[in-house]
Write an enzyme that holds these catalytic residues in place. Structure first.
Site, mmCIF file in Angstrom:
data_model
loop_
_atom_site.group_PDB
_atom_site.id
_atom_site.type_symbol
_atom_site.label_atom_id
_atom_site.label_comp_id
_atom_site.label_asym_id
_atom_site.label_seq_id
_atom_site.Cartn_x
_atom_site.Cartn_y
_atom_site.Cartn_z
ATOM 1 N N THR A 113 0.856 -1.184 0.000
ATOM 2 C CA THR A 113 0.000 0.000 0.000
ATOM 3 C C THR A 113 0.896 1.239 0.000
ATOM 4 O O THR A 113 2.054 1.184 0.418
ATOM 5 C CB THR A 113 -0.970 -0.003 1.193
ATOM 6 O OG1 THR A 113 -0.213 -0.125 2.394
ATOM 7 C CG2 THR A 113 -1.963 -1.163 1.092
ATOM 8 N N THR A 161 1.482 4.381 1.581
ATOM 9 C CA THR A 161 2.243 4.905 2.718
ATOM 10 C C THR A 161 3.171 3.845 3.286
ATOM 11 O O THR A 161 4.321 4.118 3.627
ATOM 12 C CB THR A 161 1.302 5.437 3.820
ATOM 13 O OG1 THR A 161 0.491 6.475 3.256
ATOM 14 C CG2 THR A 161 2.079 5.987 5.006
ATOM 15 N N CYS A 162 2.689 2.623 3.364
ATOM 16 C CA CYS A 162 3.480 1.525 3.928
ATOM 17 C C CYS A 162 4.740 1.268 3.107
ATOM 18 O O CYS A 162 5.826 1.087 3.653
ATOM 19 C CB CYS A 162 2.641 0.251 4.007
ATOM 20 S SG CYS A 162 1.090 0.463 4.904
ATOM 21 N N SER A 163 4.604 1.275 1.787
ATOM 22 C CA SER A 163 5.732 0.984 0.904
ATOM 23 C C SER A 163 6.655 2.176 0.677
ATOM 24 O O SER A 163 7.855 2.012 0.502
ATOM 25 C CB SER A 163 5.225 0.497 -0.462
ATOM 26 O OG SER A 163 4.666 -0.789 -0.347
ATOM 27 N N VAL A 190 7.973 1.147 5.812
ATOM 28 C CA VAL A 190 9.003 0.112 5.758
ATOM 29 C C VAL A 190 10.382 0.703 5.432
ATOM 30 O O VAL A 190 11.359 0.387 6.116
ATOM 31 C CB VAL A 190 8.624 -1.025 4.778
ATOM 32 C CG1 VAL A 190 9.775 -2.006 4.620
ATOM 33 C CG2 VAL A 190 7.378 -1.757 5.269
#
Length: 168
Positions: free
Chosen positions: A52, A54-56, A60
């Site tokens: 997703t 923001t996550c990527s 992370v």
């Protein structure tokens, strides 16, 4: 909801391994949270979903970039949890180049998210029940710091915030 001083829930997560070794077979392997956290300091963060935006793009990569600083601050391991299956988490680990830096752990049936009370209901958005975005510092299986994001936010669960708490 889980809070500082509480013990992590005794659930089993899954981790995809591309290389055999250390008692791990190729493919998904069970990770018993209580056993894996015993005697260690862990920087744990959870995201709503692999791959997703923001996550990527932010979440992370921040932990990957700060992996050495976390080690210097006394953190033994960094864990990323998401309500995805182990195969997706393995593919995301390759994409994010987390090997040796961040353990990408699958909470496929949301057992950890439910047990901590940190679920995020995204049923109306086609994503089902997910994990809220948060970070926590865990020492010997107990929560030492907890940073839970508000809906749609990315302000307190970033690597910089948790690293400062680990150093504190």
């Amino acid at each position: 909801m889980i809070k500082v001083g509480d013990t992590l829930p005794s659930v089993t997560l899954m981790e995809y391994s591309e290389v055999e070794g250390g008692g791990c077979s190729l493919g998904p392997n069970p990770v018993e949270v209580a056993k894996a956290a015993a005697g260690k300091t862990i920087a744990l963060f959870a995201v709503p979903g692999a791959f997703t935006p923001t996550c990527s793009a932010k979440h992370v990569p921040g932990y990957v970039e700060q992996a050495e600083a976390f080690k210097a601050a006394g953190v033994d391991e960094i864990w990323c949890l998401s309500v995805n299956d182990a195969f997706v988490m393995g593919a995301w680990a390759r994409d994010q180049k987390t090997d040796g830096k961040v353990r990408m752990l699958a909470d496929g049936d949301a057992a950890f998210a439910k047990a901590t009370g940190l679920t995020l209901d995204l049923n109306g958005k086609g994503l089902g029940l997910r994990s809220n975005r948060y970070s926590m510092l865990v020492k010997d299986g107990k929560v030492a710091a907890l940073n839970v994001e508000g809906p749609g936010k990315f302000e307190v669960s970033d690597a910089g915030t948790l690293l400062a708490q680990a150093k504190g």
